[in-house]
Design a protein around this motif. Structure first.
Motif, short mmCIF file in Angstrom:
data_model
loop_
_atom_site.label_atom_id
_atom_site.label_comp_id
_atom_site.label_asym_id
_atom_site.label_seq_id
_atom_site.Cartn_x
_atom_site.Cartn_y
_atom_site.Cartn_z
N VAL A 55 40.11 47.92 13.95
CA VAL A 55 40.03 46.61 14.59
C VAL A 55 40.04 46.79 16.10
N HIS A 56 39.09 46.16 16.76
CA HIS A 56 39.01 46.18 18.23
C HIS A 56 39.34 44.77 18.72
N TRP A 57 40.30 44.70 19.63
CA TRP A 57 40.79 43.40 20.06
C TRP A 57 41.01 43.36 21.57
N HIS A 58 41.13 42.14 22.08
CA HIS A 58 41.30 41.93 23.51
C HIS A 58 42.76 41.59 23.80
N CYS A 59 43.37 42.30 24.74
CA CYS A 59 44.76 42.07 25.13
C CYS A 59 44.83 40.79 25.96
N HIS A 60 44.77 39.66 25.28
CA HIS A 60 44.66 38.36 25.96
C HIS A 60 45.95 37.95 26.68
N LEU A 61 47.06 38.60 26.40
CA LEU A 61 48.31 38.27 27.08
C LEU A 61 48.45 39.00 28.41
N GLY A 62 47.58 39.95 28.67
CA GLY A 62 47.55 40.63 29.96
C GLY A 62 46.69 39.82 30.93
N SER A 63 46.54 40.33 32.12
CA SER A 63 45.67 39.66 33.09
C SER A 63 44.95 40.72 33.91
N ASP A 64 43.87 40.31 34.53
CA ASP A 64 43.13 41.25 35.38
C ASP A 64 44.01 41.76 36.51
N ALA A 65 45.00 40.99 36.91
CA ALA A 65 45.92 41.43 37.97
C ALA A 65 46.81 42.59 37.49
N ASP A 66 46.93 42.77 36.16
CA ASP A 66 47.75 43.85 35.60
C ASP A 66 47.02 45.19 35.52
N ILE A 67 45.72 45.20 35.73
CA ILE A 67 44.96 46.44 35.56
C ILE A 67 45.47 47.49 36.55
N GLU A 68 45.74 48.67 36.02
CA GLU A 68 46.27 49.75 36.85
C GLU A 68 45.60 51.06 36.44
N LEU A 69 44.79 51.60 37.34
CA LEU A 69 44.07 52.84 37.04
C LEU A 69 44.69 54.07 37.70
N GLU A 70 45.50 53.87 38.70
CA GLU A 70 46.11 55.00 39.40
C GLU A 70 47.18 55.64 38.51
N PRO A 71 47.43 56.92 38.70
CA PRO A 71 48.44 57.60 37.88
C PRO A 71 49.81 56.94 37.98
N ARG A 72 50.46 56.86 36.83
CA ARG A 72 51.82 56.33 36.73
C ARG A 72 52.47 56.92 35.49
N SER A 73 53.78 56.90 35.45
CA SER A 73 54.50 57.40 34.28
C SER A 73 54.47 56.33 33.19
N PRO A 74 54.19 56.72 31.95
CA PRO A 74 54.16 55.75 30.86
C PRO A 74 55.47 54.97 30.76
N ARG A 75 55.36 53.67 30.61
CA ARG A 75 56.50 52.76 30.49
C ARG A 75 57.49 52.91 31.64
N GLY A 76 57.00 53.43 32.78
CA GLY A 76 57.85 53.59 33.95
C GLY A 76 58.94 54.65 33.81
N ASN A 77 58.80 55.51 32.81
CA ASN A 77 59.81 56.54 32.56
C ASN A 77 59.46 57.80 33.35
N PRO A 78 60.24 58.15 34.37
CA PRO A 78 59.93 59.33 35.19
C PRO A 78 60.04 60.65 34.43
N ALA A 79 60.63 60.63 33.23
CA ALA A 79 60.70 61.86 32.42
C ALA A 79 59.33 62.22 31.86
#
Length: 162
Positions: A55-79
């Motif tokens: 199933v392919h679906w659209h994350c309709h609860l997100g917003s274009d303002a949430d798009i983040e392509l730069e590197p980051r730690s998953p779920r904000g976990n620095p580990a």
């Protein structure tokens, strides 16, 4: 930011199931994939012979303002290591798309009753197909350790959520 777009039709919506973009405890939740009126019920003929859907679906609860392509730690976990935005599987992707492989319970007219669909109630479905064994990845599937650590509770039963 992006200079080329395509449009997908919405062929169904999720009815019931998860609510609120929760990260974990997605297991054993039943929901319905309900076809939109313009898709004929006959389009599902034979689907019950399969155990799972893709199933392919659209994350309709997100917003274009949430798009983040730069590197980051998953779920904000620095580990966990910082990885690029296309390495993450969440609503912060440019297409805000998700893919799931729920198990088919039964079909009732325009409704496909499923379990283990991790999309929220009301989610627009842009495509679905039965899961063919021959279309799964070929060869050994490998990944670093952080996804396993991050998702250790992902498919635990929703009823066991703390």
């Amino acid at each position: 930011m992006l200079d080329e777009f395509i449009t997908f039709p919405v062929i169904a919506h999720v009815v019931g199931g998860h609510r609120g973009r929760l990260d974990d405890y997605k297991g054993d939740v039943e929901s319905i994939i309900r076809l939109v009126p313009s898709i004929p019920e006959s389009a599902l003929l034979g689907i019950e012979e399969f155990s799972h859907l893709q199933v392919h679906w659209h994350c309709h609860l997100g917003s274009d303002a949430d798009i983040e392509l730069e590197p980051r730690s998953p779920r904000g976990n620095p580990a966990w290591p910082a990885t690029g935005g296309l390495v993450h599987r969440n609503h912060r992707r440019p297409s805000r798309s998700g893919t799931s492989h729920p198990r088919i319970l039964h079909v009732d007219g325009r409704d496909i009753h499923v379990t283990d669909l991790d999309a929220d109630d009301g989610t627009p479905i842009v495509d679905l197909a039965p899961t063919f064994l021959e279309m799964l990845p070929r060869g050994e599937v490998r990944q670093p350790s952080w996804p396993t650590e991050m998702l250790r509770d992902y498919w635990k039963p929703a009823s066991s959520r703390p």
